[in-house]
Motif scaffolding. Structure first.
Motif, PDB file in Angstrom:
ATOM      1  N   GLU A 149      -1.400  -8.308   7.646  1.00 43.11           N
ATOM      2  CA  GLU A 149      -1.695  -7.962   8.927  1.00 43.11           C
ATOM      3  C   GLU A 149      -2.397  -9.153  10.020  1.00 43.11           C
ATOM      4  OE1 GLU A 149      -3.200  -3.966   9.202  1.00 43.11           O
ATOM      5  OE2 GLU A 149      -1.372  -3.285   8.788  1.00 43.11           O
TER       6      GLU A 149
ATOM      7  N   TRP B 294      -1.861  -8.687  13.172  1.00 44.32           N
ATOM      8  CA  TRP B 294      -2.051  -7.386  13.818  1.00 44.32           C
ATOM      9  C   TRP B 294      -3.387  -7.333  14.447  1.00 44.32           C
ATOM     10  CZ3 TRP B 294       1.826  -3.306  13.570  1.00 44.32           C
ATOM     11  CH2 TRP B 294       1.245  -2.384  14.653  1.00 44.32           C
TER      12      TRP B 294
ATOM     13  N   ARG C 108       0.972  -1.275  -0.052  1.00 40.42           N
ATOM     14  CA  ARG C 108      -0.133   0.020   0.002  1.00 40.42           C
ATOM     15  C   ARG C 108       0.706   1.186  -0.018  1.00 40.42           C
ATOM     16  NH1 ARG C 108      -2.352   0.218   6.237  1.00 40.42           N
ATOM     17  NH2 ARG C 108      -0.401  -0.007   7.262  1.00 40.42           N
TER      18      ARG C 108
ATOM     19  N   TRP D  93       3.199  -7.645  11.632  1.00 36.97           N
ATOM     20  CA  TRP D  93       2.879  -7.773  10.156  1.00 36.97           C
ATOM     21  C   TRP D  93       3.947  -9.286   9.959  1.00 36.97           C
ATOM     22  CZ3 TRP D  93       3.849  -3.312   6.324  1.00 36.97           C
ATOM     23  CH2 TRP D  93       2.781  -2.193   6.635  1.00 36.97           C
TER      24      TRP D  93
ATOM     25  N   ASN E 272      -4.969   7.408   4.175  1.00 34.12           N
ATOM     26  CA  ASN E 272      -4.537   6.708   5.429  1.00 34.12           C
ATOM     27  C   ASN E 272      -3.099   7.124   5.783  1.00 34.12           C
ATOM     28  OD1 ASN E 272      -5.301   4.649   7.305  1.00 34.12           O
ATOM     29  ND2 ASN E 272      -3.624   3.806   7.011  1.00 34.12           N
ATOM     30  N   GLU E 273      -2.660   7.747   6.887  1.00 37.98           N
ATOM     31  CA  GLU E 273      -1.446   7.826   7.181  1.00 37.98           C
ATOM     32  C   GLU E 273      -0.651   8.297   6.441  1.00 37.98           C
ATOM     33  OE1 GLU E 273      -0.091   4.375   9.454  1.00 37.98           O
ATOM     34  OE2 GLU E 273      -1.205   4.906  11.459  1.00 37.98           O
TER      35      GLU E 273
ATOM     36  N   GLU F 287      -6.573   5.304  15.494  1.00 40.05           N
ATOM     37  CA  GLU F 287      -6.322   4.003  15.857  1.00 40.05           C
ATOM     38  C   GLU F 287      -5.627   3.845  17.083  1.00 40.05           C
ATOM     39  OE1 GLU F 287      -4.116   2.597  12.530  1.00 40.05           O
ATOM     40  OE2 GLU F 287      -5.117   3.405  10.999  1.00 40.05           O
TER      41      GLU F 287
HETATM   42  C1  GAL Z   1      -1.660   1.582  11.208  1.00 36.08           C
HETATM   43  C2  GAL Z   1      -2.269   1.817   9.715  1.00 36.08           C
HETATM   44  C3  GAL Z   1      -3.300   0.831   9.796  1.00 36.08           C
HETATM   45  C4  GAL Z   1      -2.988  -0.642  10.249  1.00 36.08           C
HETATM   46  C5  GAL Z   1      -2.262  -0.695  11.336  1.00 36.08           C
HETATM   47  C6  GAL Z   1      -1.552  -1.900  12.067  1.00 36.08           C
HETATM   48  O1  GAL Z   1      -0.401   2.338  10.789  1.00 36.08           O
HETATM   49  O2  GAL Z   1      -3.139   2.980   9.641  1.00 36.08           O
HETATM   50  O3  GAL Z   1      -3.890   0.516   8.609  1.00 36.08           O
HETATM   51  O4  GAL Z   1      -2.099  -0.993   9.156  1.00 36.08           O
HETATM   52  O5  GAL Z   1      -1.318   0.502  11.449  1.00 36.08           O
HETATM   53  O6  GAL Z   1      -0.521  -1.996  11.011  1.00 36.08           O
END
Ligand code: GAL
Length: 728
Positions: A412, A415, A158, A370, A196-197, A362
């Motif tokens: 993920e 995660w 991404r 990961w 996103n970020e 978040e």
């Molecule tokens: C953040 C991201 C999420 C997800 C999370 C865990 O940085 O915005 O989409 O990837 O980390 O890795």
């Protein structure tokens, strides 16, 4: 040796926990509990973002496209049962919305939003531009980002796009318009998240489109090649450009030889590119969204002027808080000054400086990982709550957890969300439910202002200079850690103040003390502003290498500290990195500017090592009604203790509560009511001592004296404050 703050015998006066006698005149009026806290403390600026949460709100990140549709309704009900009332969705779903160029399909999300509306669940809608589809990048490879060698970063992960490709900007405008048109008036939608970020994963861009845009950026900035050559000092090593077509962003060169002035401008350019990409999306969304709906984005990343992003483009700034990184096996804390998960308080402080009342988009809710990297343990019982309340303590009024349930496929799968793969209720879900109830109890605090004792000054020129200049980076990183650890252990809360040429004196004058650790780059405007601040009665603290450079990163041909030397009343003739062969003095670490006093400055400390042993390392100069401290080295706890003690700096907690170093204390204030958070980051009991009666918001009970905080425990109290209310 650094004085331990609990060591009452050795304190010079009960209010001064630092290690030096306050300078004459430095003692401020005693903090009177019956008085107005504004007399001595600095509640944060009243500056509000366009959007304000009215009550503490819990949310969660959810990916309907990753789960069987049969689960959606039940998931929403279970979220509601835990006290979650907002879902953040769609930020990676471009292919779902636009499976082929120009063909839109909203059906999946239409059905999901209908369920949200039925369930009374509010929605933050993400624009999916962090994940351009395969059809897009195959057809328009110019949209891809490239590494420094020009190799394209292909589809399959991404954030593989660049901000400057005209095609990507057109396609972005297309998808954002389609989504905003379709969902802008949807009753469940309350806000929009851009991408996103921004600048996460990589904050470096070397595609063809970026090189061309960089050239245009420079043409606009410098107008002539002569001006560019001058700014980049190209007479050095015969780097002179004779045609704009020769000008590029960073490309592979003989390693280590990059032109530093070009790199500094490139950071400025990357930031501008990102801001313009964010503005492109925001302008579209604002055309279609309902009045009152907010535009935000998540996270705070480098090579980006987050203050301009937050204040000029967004209605609300949200951050992604993952304190479990502190325990990642492959990214562990380097040393004790890092303060492990507690160091997220520094990040939250930086976020607060962009947006005093921010949100967390978040918030870590499970172990992270990961498949390719990152190994984090599960948050231990209490840690999910601790980390969420850490965010609340620092100014978050909205906490959205990442993520509802752990993914069963993709990068993920390790995660974890609130729920595990098996989808059963679990300990973490119970912790979320308990937190929701607690936030109701402490609801009075929503929108309260953070109370600080001083401001840590930063600016983007120096941040970006330190990114490329290893001398600068080393002292800047060291000092930031030391200052944070010192402030945390001594319970001296602080804000971060973003200084720029346009900054108003009022923004500085709110703080009795400004600590500007290593402003290597200094401008006339900023020097004048600092002078005005000090003359008006402020205390300014500067460290080594201050005033060394001008705005392009050239060194100035002036005695050091350059434009600041009148303020410090010092001169620097000898300077060096601490020699690796010599015994070091931890009080004056890393780099030593050997100070000479030029006027009436007073010497407060002298070097204890090397050939300059006995020469001044710390001075104070009275200027107008204020003082300037000049430390010749990077900062250490010992020197900070000395400076803060000498300056008579105060902590808002001095006569209210004492707490061990392991506990973070935070104060917030609203309508004259004051609240204190005590956060225990350790896996052991910690005892705090309330010196005055307080009311626990958790227990609705008055208390005074010792209180044991269990492992990872958090207490929130309201102070008895007679002038405004009688609680007890
Ligand atoms: C953040 C991201 C999420 C997800 C999370 C865990 O940085 O915005 O989409 O990837 O980390 O890795």
């Amino acid at each position: 040796m650094q004085r331990h703050w609990l060591d009452k015998e050795r304190r010079l006066r009960p209010e001064n926990r630092f290690g030096a006698e306050p300078a004459p005149g430095a003692e401020r009026e005693e903090t009177d509990l019956q008085g107005d806290p504004r007399d001595v403390l600095c509640p944060q600026e009243e500056k509000r973002q366009a959007f304000q949460w009215q009550q503490f709100t819990l949310g969660v990140c959810y990916y309907p496209e990753q789960w069987p549709e049969e689960l959606w309704a039940e998931d929403l009900q279970r979220m509601k049962a835990l006290g979650i009332s907002v879902v953040r969705i769609a930020e990676f779903a471009w292919t779902v919305f636009e499976p082929e160029e120009g063909h839109y399909d909203f059906s999946l999300f239409d059905r999901f939003l209908e369920l949200c509306a039925e369930a009374g669940m509010q929605v933050i809608f993400g624009t999916p531009t962090a994940t351009p589809p395969a059809w897009l990048t195959e057809k328009y490879p110019e949209a891809l980002n490239a590494d420094i060698h020009g190799h394209l970063l292909r589809h399959g992960a991404r954030r593989h796009y660049n901000y400057n490709s005209p095609e990507y900007r057109r396609l972005t405008a297309g998808i954002v318009t389609a989504l905003a048109e379709h969902y802008g008036q949807h009753p469940a939608v309350i806000g929009w998240q851009l991408d996103n970020e921004l600048n996460c994963e990589t904050d470096e861009f070397y595609s063809e489109a970026d090189h061309l845009a960089f050239r245009r950026f420079l043409q606009e900035k410098y107008q002539t090649l002569d001006a560019l050559n001058e700014a980049w000092g190209t007479r050095f090593w015969s780097q002179t450009y004779t045609d704009w077509d020769q000008v590029f962003g960073p490309r592979p060169v003989v390693p280590g030889g990059e032109n530093p002035h070009m790199l500094l401008d490139h950071s400025r350019f990357v930031s501008e590119s990102c801001l313009s990409f964010a503005a492109l999306q925001t302008d579209i969304i604002r055309k279609y969204c309902k009045p009152g709906d907010f535009v935000t984005t998540n996270g705070m990343f480098s090579n980006l002027d987050n203050h301009r992003l937050g204040q000029e483009i967004l209605d609300l700034f949200t951050f992604d808080s993952y304190p479990d990184f502190a325990f990642a096996r492959d990214r562990g804390a380097a040393d004790e000054r890092d303060m492990k998960d507690r160091r997220w308080s520094l990040r939250l402080t930086k976020v607060r400086s962009v947006c005093p009342h921010f949100g967390i988009m978040e918030q870590q809710s499970g172990p992270g990982g990961w498949t390719s990297c990152m190994e984090m343990p599960v948050p231990r019982p209490g840690q999910l709550r601790l980390w969420a309340l850490q965010s609340v303590a620092h100014g978050a009024d909205f906490i959205s957890f990442f993520r509802w349930r752990t993914a069963l496929f993709g990068t993920e799968i390790y995660w974890h969300g609130i729920l595990d793969y098996d989808n059963r209720d679990n300990r973490r879900a119970a912790e979320v439910a308990a937190l929701a109830k607690e936030l109701e109890k402490i609801g009075a605090l929503c929108g309260a202002n953070f109370v600080s004792s001083f401001a840590l000054v930063s600016d983007y020129d120096n941040e970006w200079d330190a990114r490329h200049d290893v001398w600068h980076r080393r002292v800047a990183e060291h000092s930031e850690k030391e200052i944070f650890a010192f402030a945390q252990k001594n319970h001296v809360p602080f804000d971060v103040l973003d200084l720029r040429d346009e900054t108003d004196i009022a923004a500085l004058s709110r703080y009795p003390v400004l600590l500007y650790p290593h402003p290597m780059i200094m401008t006339e405007r900023r020097a004048a502003l600092l002078k005005e601040y000090v003359e008006g009665g402020g205390t300014l603290i500067l460290g080594c290498r201050s005033g060394l450079k001008e705005v392009h990163g050239h060194v100035v041909m002036l005695p050091q500290p350059g434009l600041l030397r009148e303020l410090t009343g010092t001169d620097v003739r000898e300077f060096t990195f601490v020699h690796p062969d010599e015994e070091t003095d931890p009080a004056t670490p890393l780099f030593n500017d050997v100070l000479e006093v030029t006027g009436d400055a007073e010497v407060l400390a002298r070097y204890r090592h090397s050939f300059y042993r006995g020469e001044p390392c710390l001075t104070v100069n009275r200027v107008g009604k204020g003082s300037v401290y000049h430390l010749g080295s990077a900062f250490s706890g010992e020197m900070l203790d000395k400076i803060f003690g000498h300056a008579g700096a105060q902590s808002p907690f001095d006569r209210l509560v004492s707490a061990p170093e392991e506990v973070e204390l935070v104060m917030r204030e609203k309508d004259g009511r004051r609240f204190v958070f005590a956060l225990n980051y350790t896996d052991r009991d910690q005892t705090v001592f309330w010196k005055r009666p307080v009311k626990s918001l958790h227990k609705d009970a008055p208390m005074v004296g010792a209180q044991v905080l269990p492992p990872f425990g958090v207490e929130v109290v309201e102070l008895r404050y007679e002038r405004y209310n009688r609680l007890i």
